[in-house]
Design a protein around this motif. Structure first.
Motif, PDB file in Angstrom:
ATOM      1  N   THR A 249       0.856  -1.185   0.000  1.00  0.00           N
ATOM      2  CA  THR A 249       0.000   0.000   0.000  1.00  0.00           C
ATOM      3  C   THR A 249       0.890   1.231   0.000  1.00  0.00           C
TER       4      THR A 249
ATOM      5  N   LYS B  93     -13.145   7.877  -3.869  1.00  0.00           N
ATOM      6  CA  LYS B  93     -12.638   6.510  -3.930  1.00  0.00           C
ATOM      7  C   LYS B  93     -13.018   5.886  -5.259  1.00  0.00           C
ATOM      8  N   SER B  94     -12.054   5.173  -5.837  1.00  0.00           N
ATOM      9  CA  SER B  94     -12.333   4.452  -7.071  1.00  0.00           C
ATOM     10  C   SER B  94     -11.494   3.183  -7.060  1.00  0.00           C
ATOM     11  N   GLY B  95     -12.149   2.089  -6.780  1.00  0.00           N
ATOM     12  CA  GLY B  95     -11.427   0.817  -6.726  1.00  0.00           C
ATOM     13  C   GLY B  95     -10.385   0.830  -5.621  1.00  0.00           C
ATOM     14  N   ARG B  96      -9.133   0.580  -5.984  1.00  0.00           N
ATOM     15  CA  ARG B  96      -8.061   0.537  -4.992  1.00  0.00           C
ATOM     16  C   ARG B  96      -7.466   1.931  -4.709  1.00  0.00           C
TER      17      ARG B  96
ATOM     18  N   SER C  92      -7.884   5.857  -3.492  1.00  0.00           N
ATOM     19  CA  SER C  92      -8.712   6.770  -2.721  1.00  0.00           C
ATOM     20  C   SER C  92      -7.900   8.017  -2.416  1.00  0.00           C
TER      21      SER C  92
ATOM     22  N   ILE D 207      -3.079   4.099  -2.567  1.00  0.00           N
ATOM     23  CA  ILE D 207      -3.278   2.973  -3.480  1.00  0.00           C
ATOM     24  C   ILE D 207      -3.037   1.700  -2.678  1.00  0.00           C
ATOM     25  N   THR D 208      -4.051   0.869  -2.565  1.00  0.00           N
ATOM     26  CA  THR D 208      -3.921  -0.380  -1.819  1.00  0.00           C
ATOM     27  C   THR D 208      -3.673  -1.538  -2.785  1.00  0.00           C
TER      28      THR D 208
ATOM     29  N   THR E 225      -1.128  -2.715  -4.442  1.00  0.00           N
ATOM     30  CA  THR E 225      -0.585  -2.177  -5.693  1.00  0.00           C
ATOM     31  C   THR E 225      -0.294  -3.285  -6.701  1.00  0.00           C
ATOM     32  N   GLN E 226      -0.420  -2.910  -7.973  1.00  0.00           N
ATOM     33  CA  GLN E 226      -0.136  -3.804  -9.093  1.00  0.00           C
ATOM     34  C   GLN E 226       0.888  -3.128  -9.992  1.00  0.00           C
TER      35      GLN E 226
ATOM     36  N   ASP F  62       0.025  -0.019 -11.782  1.00  0.00           N
ATOM     37  CA  ASP F  62      -0.062   1.255 -11.062  1.00  0.00           C
ATOM     38  C   ASP F  62       1.201   2.083 -11.240  1.00  0.00           C
TER      39      ASP F  62
END
Lengths: 112, 111
Positions: free
Chosen positions: B18, B57-60, B62, B76-77, B79-80, B83
């Motif tokens: 995160t 907030k939008s998906g992961r 906020s 960002i939670t 993370t990918q 991102d």
């Protein structure tokens, strides 16, 4: 819906040659239009903005100029490019000067 | 002088981490704060925060606006790698003047 087109995507020009980058917006009227330059992938530097046809505000003294011949057309020009003009140029539009802006895909200019 | 300062300037994390990105501002007649994500080319708009909408907030992703601290965070939670990007913050000062931009935070998410 609104779209913004900017071209070309990539350009390599010799020092001293002229430049013309074009940007057009569709789906909206009387947009505010902007030209930004971004060096090394960071920090957006505002070069010009326009609130209407023929109205251009220049933010930094430089080798570039801008024109807005039509409501949804914004052109960035130079008569003689310098090496320091290399960079990533972004066109953007917004409904107002202080609301969110939407960007074109950018032009990567390399002056050699 | 109006200014927007983002921190950190650069960040490298592993997938699943995160992250919290910061944006602080000093502008006259504050109205809103904008977050953008820039991958290879054009910055894409993420959020606009105003006095009447201090959390989005939008998906992961906020974002929260702290008007008392004159700052905002973008979270960002989980993370990918997708991102990975530069995250830009901008604030339009009052009086119909153009956006003031931060320098951005470059985020790299490693697999």
């Amino acid at each position: 819906s609104q779209t913004i087109h900017q071209w070309p995507a990539t350009l390599v020009q010799p020092v001293g040659s002229p430049l013309s980058l074009e940007c057009t917006v569709e789906g909206t009227s009387n947009p505010n239009l902007y030209w930004y330059r971004q060096a090394a992938g960071r920090g957006l530097q505002l070069l010009f903005y326009s609130v209407g046809i023929g109205q251009i505000s220049s933010e930094v003294p430089q080798n570039l100029s801008a024109s807005r011949p039509q409501d949804r057309q914004f052109i960035l020009s130079s008569k003689k490019l310098l090496l320091s003009d290399s960079g990533f140029y972004l066109c953007a539009w917004s409904a107002n000067l202080n609301t969110e802006a939407f960007f074109g895909q950018g032009t990567r200019l390399t002056v050699v | 002088e109006d200014k927007v300062v983002q921190s950190p300037l650069s960040l490298v994390v592993h997938e699943g981490d995160t992250v919290t990105l910061n944006c602080s501002y000093e502008v006259t007649n504050f109205r809103s704060l904008l977050w953008y994500k820039q991958e290879k080319k054009a910055p894409t708009f993420l959020f606009m925060l105003t006095s009447s909408g201090i959390e989005k907030k939008s998906g992961r992703l906020s974002s929260i606006l702290d008007k008392k601290e004159l700052s905002s965070i973008l979270n960002i939670t989980a993370t990918q790698t997708g991102d990975s990007a530069i995250y830009l913050c901008a604030v339009p000062p009052g009086n119909n003047r153009k956006l003031i931009w931060g320098l951005g935070t470059s985020l790299a998410v490693n697999p």
